[in-house]
Structure formats: structure tokens, C-alpha cells
Design a protein around this motif. Structure first.
Motif, PDB file in Angstrom:
ATOM      1  N   ARG A   7       0.848  -1.192   0.000  1.00  0.00           N
ATOM      2  CA  ARG A   7       0.000   0.000   0.000  1.00  0.00           C
ATOM      3  C   ARG A   7       0.883   1.241   0.000  1.00  0.00           C
ATOM      4  N   PRO A   8       0.552   2.232  -0.795  1.00  0.00           N
ATOM      5  CA  PRO A   8       1.454   3.395  -0.916  1.00  0.00           C
ATOM      6  C   PRO A   8       1.410   4.366   0.250  1.00  0.00           C
ATOM      7  N   THR A   9       0.392   4.298   1.100  1.00  0.00           N
ATOM      8  CA  THR A   9       0.227   5.354   2.115  1.00  0.00           C
ATOM      9  C   THR A   9       0.368   4.851   3.544  1.00  0.00           C
ATOM     10  N   THR A  10       0.869   3.647   3.760  1.00  0.00           N
ATOM     11  CA  THR A  10       0.995   3.156   5.129  1.00  0.00           C
ATOM     12  C   THR A  10       2.139   3.858   5.845  1.00  0.00           C
ATOM     13  N   GLY A  11       1.924   4.127   7.149  1.00  0.00           N
ATOM     14  CA  GLY A  11       2.935   4.782   7.964  1.00  0.00           C
ATOM     15  C   GLY A  11       3.890   3.780   8.577  1.00  0.00           C
ATOM     16  N   PRO A  12       4.946   4.265   9.227  1.00  0.00           N
ATOM     17  CA  PRO A  12       5.954   3.372   9.802  1.00  0.00           C
ATOM     18  C   PRO A  12       5.388   2.380  10.810  1.00  0.00           C
ATOM     19  N   MET A  13       4.491   2.827  11.683  1.00  0.00           N
ATOM     20  CA  MET A  13       3.962   1.933  12.697  1.00  0.00           C
ATOM     21  C   MET A  13       3.095   0.843  12.077  1.00  0.00           C
ATOM     22  N   GLN A  14       2.353   1.185  11.029  1.00  0.00           N
ATOM     23  CA  GLN A  14       1.501   0.199  10.370  1.00  0.00           C
ATOM     24  C   GLN A  14       2.313  -0.886   9.674  1.00  0.00           C
ATOM     25  N   ARG A  15       3.557  -0.603   9.345  1.00  0.00           N
ATOM     26  CA  ARG A  15       4.388  -1.527   8.581  1.00  0.00           C
ATOM     27  C   ARG A  15       5.199  -2.479   9.462  1.00  0.00           C
ATOM     28  N   ILE A  16       5.284  -2.202  10.767  1.00  0.00           N
ATOM     29  CA  ILE A  16       6.198  -2.982  11.603  1.00  0.00           C
ATOM     30  C   ILE A  16       5.840  -4.469  11.613  1.00  0.00           C
ATOM     31  N   MET A  17       4.613  -4.820  11.915  1.00  0.00           N
ATOM     32  CA  MET A  17       4.251  -6.240  11.992  1.00  0.00           C
ATOM     33  C   MET A  17       4.453  -6.958  10.654  1.00  0.00           C
ATOM     34  N   PRO A  18       4.000  -6.387   9.537  1.00  0.00           N
ATOM     35  CA  PRO A  18       4.275  -7.049   8.252  1.00  0.00           C
ATOM     36  C   PRO A  18       5.760  -7.190   7.953  1.00  0.00           C
ATOM     37  N   GLN A  19       6.553  -6.180   8.278  1.00  0.00           N
ATOM     38  CA  GLN A  19       7.998  -6.272   8.046  1.00  0.00           C
ATOM     39  C   GLN A  19       8.609  -7.406   8.864  1.00  0.00           C
ATOM     40  N   LEU A  20       8.234  -7.526  10.123  1.00  0.00           N
ATOM     41  CA  LEU A  20       8.753  -8.610  10.959  1.00  0.00           C
ATOM     42  C   LEU A  20       8.330  -9.963  10.410  1.00  0.00           C
TER      43      LEU A  20
ATOM     44  N   LEU B 235      14.359  -5.285   8.453  1.00  0.00           N
ATOM     45  CA  LEU B 235      14.509  -5.062   9.884  1.00  0.00           C
ATOM     46  C   LEU B 235      15.170  -3.723  10.179  1.00  0.00           C
ATOM     47  N   ASP B 236      16.022  -3.259   9.281  1.00  0.00           N
ATOM     48  CA  ASP B 236      16.589  -1.918   9.446  1.00  0.00           C
ATOM     49  C   ASP B 236      15.493  -0.865   9.316  1.00  0.00           C
ATOM     50  N   GLU B 237      14.593  -1.058   8.339  1.00  0.00           N
ATOM     51  CA  GLU B 237      13.491  -0.118   8.171  1.00  0.00           C
ATOM     52  C   GLU B 237      12.583  -0.132   9.391  1.00  0.00           C
ATOM     53  N   ALA B 238      12.311  -1.324   9.911  1.00  0.00           N
ATOM     54  CA  ALA B 238      11.459  -1.426  11.098  1.00  0.00           C
ATOM     55  C   ALA B 238      12.108  -0.740  12.292  1.00  0.00           C
ATOM     56  N   LEU B 239      13.438  -0.887  12.431  1.00  0.00           N
ATOM     57  CA  LEU B 239      14.140  -0.271  13.554  1.00  0.00           C
ATOM     58  C   LEU B 239      14.109   1.250  13.458  1.00  0.00           C
ATOM     59  N   ALA B 240      13.998   1.755  12.238  1.00  0.00           N
ATOM     60  CA  ALA B 240      13.960   3.205  12.035  1.00  0.00           C
ATOM     61  C   ALA B 240      12.548   3.773  12.137  1.00  0.00           C
ATOM     62  N   ALA B 241      11.575   2.933  12.490  1.00  0.00           N
ATOM     63  CA  ALA B 241      10.181   3.374  12.519  1.00  0.00           C
ATOM     64  C   ALA B 241       9.896   4.361  13.641  1.00  0.00           C
ATOM     65  N   THR B 242      10.750   4.376  14.640  1.00  0.00           N
ATOM     66  CA  THR B 242      10.557   5.306  15.749  1.00  0.00           C
ATOM     67  C   THR B 242      11.912   5.637  16.340  1.00  0.00           C
ATOM     68  N   GLU B 243      11.901   6.422  17.399  1.00  0.00           N
ATOM     69  CA  GLU B 243      13.161   6.825  18.011  1.00  0.00           C
ATOM     70  C   GLU B 243      13.767   5.686  18.826  1.00  0.00           C
ATOM     71  N   PRO B 244      15.087   5.704  19.021  1.00  0.00           N
ATOM     72  CA  PRO B 244      15.735   4.631  19.788  1.00  0.00           C
ATOM     73  C   PRO B 244      15.178   4.535  21.211  1.00  0.00           C
ATOM     74  N   ASN B 245      15.308   3.336  21.765  1.00  0.00           N
ATOM     75  CA  ASN B 245      14.951   3.080  23.167  1.00  0.00           C
ATOM     76  C   ASN B 245      13.452   3.107  23.437  1.00  0.00           C
ATOM     77  N   GLU B 246      12.642   2.899  22.422  1.00  0.00           N
ATOM     78  CA  GLU B 246      11.196   2.813  22.646  1.00  0.00           C
ATOM     79  C   GLU B 246      10.764   1.343  22.628  1.00  0.00           C
ATOM     80  N   LEU B 247      10.561   0.785  23.800  1.00  0.00           N
ATOM     81  CA  LEU B 247      10.260  -0.641  23.918  1.00  0.00           C
ATOM     82  C   LEU B 247       8.940  -1.002  23.265  1.00  0.00           C
ATOM     83  N   PHE B 248       7.944  -0.145  23.377  1.00  0.00           N
ATOM     84  CA  PHE B 248       6.604  -0.471  22.894  1.00  0.00           C
ATOM     85  C   PHE B 248       6.622  -0.901  21.428  1.00  0.00           C
TER      86      PHE B 248
END
Length: 360
Positions: free
Chosen positions: A224-237, A255-268
Motif C-alpha cells: 500500500r502506498p500510504t501506510t505509515g511506519p507503525m503500520q508496517r512494523i508487523m508485516p515487516q517482521l 529489519l533496518d526499516e522497522a528499527l527506524a520506525a521510531t526513536e531509539p529506546n522505545e520498547l513499545f
């Protein structure tokens, strides 16, 4: 403001952030503190979704500061709910305090939507800290989807339930949520929430060992062309782990893209990403990298209220590669991971079998 709302519900969060910022500036020029605070609250929520957590928290605090001393009003109630949800993303115990204050204001002014959302925030504390309270959150969600004027809230609570039920390996529960949320969002044109449900479906199929179905769900979101970083994490994993488990393709880019989805040190958001990166390294015999990834995640698990499923998953990989486990105050009394790191493989295997997770 209307453009921002339409952009958000159409899956265009960057455009929505820009328009809400512009609207806040216009409200400030008009001397409209309440309107400015509301627009900043919207900016805060969207920035958090985009993984720009610090900016989101700053905007949320700015919204609340503008409302100090104004008395009970809808803008104050919503600003408090937003702070409760931001605190939830950090497993901050103040989340219950903010939500309780929001409920009190909402009840006083008769703002049903804010009361329902605050109740959901309080109930989710049990889900994320001890895997309890599912029925309460589900009841609040059904109240939202059957109450006129709470359509968007139904999408928010429903997609949250899908996310956590999948991560917590409650597969039957998650699949029920996914089906209902998907139908609801399709009926009400809430396309922004559908990728969360479909991503959760991908994770559920991964856990069940139905990898072709998991890849199909993941591809649905990732193309999908308009999905945001958080929406992509589960599919990427999902795609990365299946490729690594099959030995078919490198997983580093996803996994690099997923790691860049948010700021470092965010466990959630990054807890599952660090765990996936540790597994991928372990599968190719790179114990040093697996240990480093697990420890990076555990270093972010500083709250005693952190989700035991996120922390337990990281502890598993640290244990398997001989890393230290003195990683923070979170206590796990509910997941099969606790059996693994205590060396009770029979109990762990039985627990994963009961959950319907054959690979684990």
C-alpha cells in the motif's frame, strides 16, 4: 483543520500534521487558546503514530500547558487523554493519573467520547502490564462501535486490541478482533486502521505456522502506498522472520526499516523488532549480534510496568546466547518465555502448544 482530519483518515499522516500545525498557528494569531491547544493535541497524536515520539510528547505538553487554569472543557479532557496514551507508550505509571483526570473532566462536561477513550486507556494498563483486563477493554470497544459519534474511537480501540492480542500470542482472541475490526473499518471508511488489523493477522498466521497466509497478509500492507511506519512494523517482521527461518532471503533491509520506525529506546514499538533481529542473527549462528540486539531491547525495559511479553521475548534471546538477564524491574509471571529462561523446556513447550504456536 478539516483538511487535516480528512488526510489522517485517508492514511496521509504527514499532510495531516502539516495542516494541524498551520491551523494551530492560525488559532494562536486569533488569540484562540482552546483551538490552538486542540490542534497541538492532534499534532501530538499523529507525530506519535509516525514514530516521532519526542516531538509528539512536546506537542502534547504544549497543548496541556495552554489549558492550565481554563477550567473543565472538551479541549482539556482530550489533552489529558492524549497524555495518558503517550504515557502508555512509555509504560509510564502516570498514564492512569492522566486518564483518571480526563474521565473526571469528561463526566463533568458530559463529553461521552473522552470518557470512553479514557476508560479504555485505564483498562489497557492491565493488558500491557499483566495480560489481564481483556474483557473490560473489549466491552469498552463494543460500546464505542455501537454508540453514535464514536466511529473513529472504535477504530482506535479495535486496532489496539488487534495489535496486543497478536503480540501476546492470544491467537483466537486476536483473530476474532481482526475480523470484527476489519469489517467495521471497511463499513465506516476508516482505511487508516485497516493496516493494523491486517498486520496483526500476519503475525497471527506467523505464530500458527501458516507462513503462506502470513506472507499474503504482510504483502497486502507493505504494497500500500500510504501506510505509515507503525503500520508496517508487523508485516515487516513477518516477512523478515519467515525468510530467515526458511533461509531464503536476507532480512536486514526490512529489519533496518522497522528499527527506524521510531526513536531509539522505545520498547513499545521496537521490542518486537529487537527480538526479531536477535532471532535472525541466531539462526545464522551469529551469537554476538543476537546478544547485542537482545541487550539493546532489554536496556529499554526500564519500567516495572513494561509489557512482560515484550520483555520476555528479549530475555529468551539473551538467555539462549548467554547474555546477562539483570535487565530491569519488569516481572514476568504470564508468558512461556519465563519457563524457557528458567530451563524448564517441557513447561515452555506445553505452554506454546496450548497457545497454538508450533514453531515456538
Amino acid at each position: 483543520e478539516q483538511h487535516a482530519i480528512s488526510s489522517h483518515l485517508s492514511g496521509l499522516p504527514d499532510a495531516a500534521v502539516g495542516s494541524f500545525h498551520d491551523a494551530a498557528a492560525l488559532r494562536r494569531a486569533m488569540g484562540d487558546r482552546l483551538g490552538e491547544a486542540e490542534n497541538l493535541r492532534q499534532v501530538s497524536y499523529l507525530l506519535w503514530l509516525l514514530g516521532r515520539t519526542r516531538e509528539g510528547v512536546e506537542a502534547g505538553r504544549a497543548s496541556l500547558r495552554l489549558l492550565e487554569g481554563v477550567g473543565p472543557c472538551p479541549e482539556l479532557a482530550w489533552s489529558l487523554v492524549n497524555m495518558a496514551e503517550l504515557a502508555s507508550g512509555d509504560f509510564d505509571p502516570r498514564r492512569a493519573e492522566y486518564a483518571t483526570r480526563a474521565m473526571a473532566v469528561g463526566i463533568e462536561i458530559g463529553e461521552t467520547a473522552v470518557v470512553v477513550r479514557a476508560r479504555a486507556a485505564v483498562a489497557m494498563v492491565g493488558v500491557t502490564s499483566g495480560d489481564t483486563g481483556w474483557d473490560e477493554v473489549e466491552a469498552i470497544w463494543h460500546e464505542a462501535i455501537t454508540t453514535e459519534g464514536l466511529t473513529e474511537l472504535g477504530g482506535i480501540i479495535g486496532s489496539t486490541l488487534c495489535w496486543f492480542a497478536a503480540l501476546h500470542h492470544h491467537l483466537g482472541r486476536a483473530e476474532n478482533y481482526i475480523a470484527e475490526v476489519s469489517a467495521f473499518c471497511t463499513t465506516h471508511d476508516l482505511g487508516v486502521f485497516l493496516p493494523f488489523a491486517t498486520g496483526a493477522a500476519a503475525i497471527c498466521a506467523l505464530h500458527r505456522g501458516d507462513w503462506p497466509r502470513a506472507l499474503s497478509y504482510a504483502d497486502d500492507v507493505l504494497t500500500r502506498p500510504t501506510t505509515g511506519p507503525m503500520q508496517r512494523i508487523m508485516p515487516q517482521l513477518t516477512v523478515a522472520l519467515i525468510g530467515a527461518r526458511r533461509g531464503e532471503q536476507p532480512a536486514a533491509a526490512l529489519l533496518d526499516e522497522a528499527l527506524a520506525a521510531t526513536e531509539p529506546n522505545e520498547l513499545f514499538r521496537l521490542g518486537p523488532v529487537w527480538a526479531a533481529r536477535a532471532e535472525v542473527a541466531w539462526l545464522v549462528g551469529d551469537d554476538d549480534t543476537a546478544r547485542a540486539e537482545a541487550q539493546a531491547g532489554l536496556a529499554a525495559a526500564t519500567s516495572p510496568h513494561a509489557d512482560p511479553w515484550l520483555v520476555g521475548h528479549l530475555r529468551r534471546w539473551a538467555y539462549l546466547v548467554g547474555g546477562p538477564l539483570d535487565d530491569g524491574p519488569a516481572v514476568d509471571t504470564v508468558t512461556p518465555y519465563r519457563h524457557e529462561i528458567s530451563g524448564d523446556w517441557a513447561a515452555a513447550a506445553a505452554a506454546w502448544t496450548r497457545l497454538g504456536c508450533p514453531y515456538d
